[in-house]
Motif scaffolding. Structure first.
Motif, short mmCIF file in Angstrom:
data_model
loop_
_atom_site.label_atom_id
_atom_site.label_comp_id
_atom_site.label_asym_id
_atom_site.label_seq_id
_atom_site.Cartn_x
_atom_site.Cartn_y
_atom_site.Cartn_z
N TRP A 110 0.84 -1.19 0.00
CA TRP A 110 0.00 0.00 0.00
C TRP A 110 0.88 1.24 0.00
CZ3 TRP A 110 -5.13 0.12 3.25
CH2 TRP A 110 -6.03 -0.81 2.71
N SER A 111 0.30 2.35 -0.46
CA SER A 111 1.03 3.61 -0.48
C SER A 111 1.20 4.14 0.93
CB SER A 111 0.27 4.64 -1.32
OG SER A 111 -0.95 5.00 -0.69
N ALA A 114 -2.12 5.51 2.18
CA ALA A 114 -3.09 4.47 2.53
C ALA A 114 -2.71 3.79 3.85
CB ALA A 114 -3.18 3.44 1.42
N TYR A 118 -4.81 3.63 7.32
CA TYR A 118 -5.07 2.30 7.88
C TYR A 118 -4.65 2.25 9.36
CZ TYR A 118 -4.82 -2.82 8.43
OH TYR A 118 -4.99 -4.12 8.87
#
Length: 487
Positions: A110-111, A114, A118
């Motif tokens: 994931w970036s 992101a 999260y």
């Protein structure tokens, strides 16, 4: 069965004391993971920018702190067949366990953005979910034990399991789990993502078990707990007015101020603990692990001492005496080192000396915390005489609110100490100049002493004595008797 309105409860059984205390392990496990591993896991293992990790942790803590008084007030006023507290306790178990597992298992690839959201989202849910358990559960103490001495003993069980709960997994990670996941590619298992997946499973299961076991173990006491206030229209103004009425108390102000200073001192000490262990004292990782494991002995010392102090000198005097001794022991070895009165680093006698001092000092600090918490519990009846409401949740929520709100100030204070000491960044223990080590101790000692002595001075203004508490119980019993006769 609906709760009754008894003022005086029987002495809690051993089963009840164990169940009530064991529940604190859930919060201890969560706190241990967040304090020791979360920053390292996301920044070094997952690869999220450390600044974003710190930001997510700070924001989640601020949101959680705001939720504390809301949860406390709500649990004081909930009407249900399971009383005021237990619905919150049961409902929190699964959300806490599930989200705690997920936070240690973020999606791959994931970036940065992101991953930040999260982490932030799950950290908020984990903290709020455990708050829905911890505050209602802690607020049971004044009802499970009304007696002045019994409260200290009951809270001793809670602090014992709270301190040891998180420490068990912390020690197990360093001694078993991380070595187990060491590979040729990743020699230090602490940086192996798979180790944290296993940790997440074990920790989540233990958190769930602790919450459910504590809820079930205290369930039979629901029939003896107090009823919430009569149904009434509750507005935002009502909530704030009733909270102010409950907390407008000189003795609470003393505990509130002491908790604030204590939280700053704890943040300062915890933030610099690694610097002193690894750099100032030159201890190896196994030696640091053994010192960390010594908390199991310290927790026993604190839990045993608190009831003894309560019976012999009273809670306030005991907290002052034990707090002063703990505050003086804490910096004593550092002062001796600054004046060249201790063995040099690497001398085996130095490690055993520091291990002994740590065991005793942490034990005294735990005892002080138990006595302070019992002093807070004793304010419940005094507030009830004034407001005709039971507000255990508001009192315990206010205490956690102040700790969460100001603990970051201790971290800031630690950063100032490191700056004043000109402590180099990214240096190994053998690369730090002796002058920086001396300055580290020289700036830390007065800082921690001032905070600790101010805390003791503030808590000395607490006014509620054993005689006052017993008079409050008598007046409440008399008031209830009159109410029953009127009916």
């Amino acid at each position: 069965m609906a709760p009754t309105s008894a003022v005086k409860a029987d002495k809690p059984s051993l089963r009840t004391r164990l169940a009530y205390g064991f529940g604190a392990a859930a919060y201890g496990i969560k706190d241990g993971g967040f304090s020791y591993f979360l920053l390292l896991f996301y920044s070094q293992v997952i690869g999220l920018d450390a600044r974003l990790v710190g930001l997510a942790i700070t924001i989640s803590l601020m949101i959680d702190a705001v939720c504390d008084p809301i949860v406390g007030y709500w649990s004081d006023n909930l009407r249900s067949h399971w009383g005021r507290r237990h619905p919150f306790m049961y409902a929190s178990a699964l959300p806490v366990a599930a989200t705690y597992f997920l936070i240690w298992n973020p999606p791959a690839d994931w970036s940065q953005t992101a991953l930040f959201w999260y982490l932030l989202g799950l950290a908020v849910v984990v903290r709020i979910s455990i708050t829905f358990y911890e505050i209602p559960s802690a607020a049971l103490a004044p009802e499970l034990a009304t007696d002045y001495d019994q409260r200290s003993a009951l809270l001793g069980w809670r602090y014992y399991f709270g301190w040891t709960g998180g420490s068990v997994l912390t020690v197990a990670n360093f001694t078993v789990l991380f070595p187990l996941f060491a590979t040729a590619a990743i020699p230090n298992g602490q940086f192996n993502r798979d180790a944290y997946e296993v940790y997440g499973i074990i920790a989540s299961v233990l958190i769930f078990v602790a919450i459910i076991a504590s809820s079930l173990g205290t369930h039979e006491r629901i029939a003896h707990l107090r009823l919430p206030p009569a149904k009434r229209s509750i507005t935002v103004g009502t909530v704030f007015r009733e909270m102010f009425e409950t907390l407008a108390n000189r003795s609470f102000a003393a505990l509130f101020g002491a908790a604030m200073l204590g939280a700053i001192a704890t943040g300062l000490s915890a933030s610099l603990s690694f610097y002193f262990s690894a750099y100032f004292w030159g201890f190896s990782p196994p030696e640091i692990g053994l010192i960390t494991a010594s908390v199991f002995i310290s927790a026993i010392i604190g839990a045993v001492m608190a009831p003894i102090a309560t019976r012999t000198v009273g809670k306030k005097r005991g907290a002052i005496i034990i707090g002063l001794i703990a505050g003086l022991i804490l910096p004593a070895p550092i002062i001796l080192r600054l004046f060249g009165l201790l063995p040099p680093n690497g001398d085996p006698s130095l490690f055993w000396m520091m291990l002994f001092v740590t065991v005793i000092d942490v034990g005294l600090i735990i005892c002080f915390q138990i006595l302070s918490s019992a002093m807070l519990a004793d304010l419940v009846e005094q507030a009830e005489l004034k407001t005709s409401r039971r507000s255990e949740g508001v009192f315990f929520a206010a205490a956690t609110f102040i700790r969460k709100s100001v603990q970051g100030l201790g971290v800031i204070a630690a950063s100032f100490v490191l700056t004043l000491a000109a402590f180099p960044t990214g240096a190994s223990p053998d690369q730090v100049p002796e002058a920086s080590l001396w300055q580290l101790g020289a700036w830390y000692v007065p800082s921690i002493l001032v905070l600790w002595l101010l805390m003791i001075a503030v808590i000395s203004t607490y006014k509620l004595s054993r005689a006052d508490h017993e008079e409050n119980l008598r007046l409440l019993a008399s008031r209830q008797s009159v109410s029953i006769k009127a009916v």
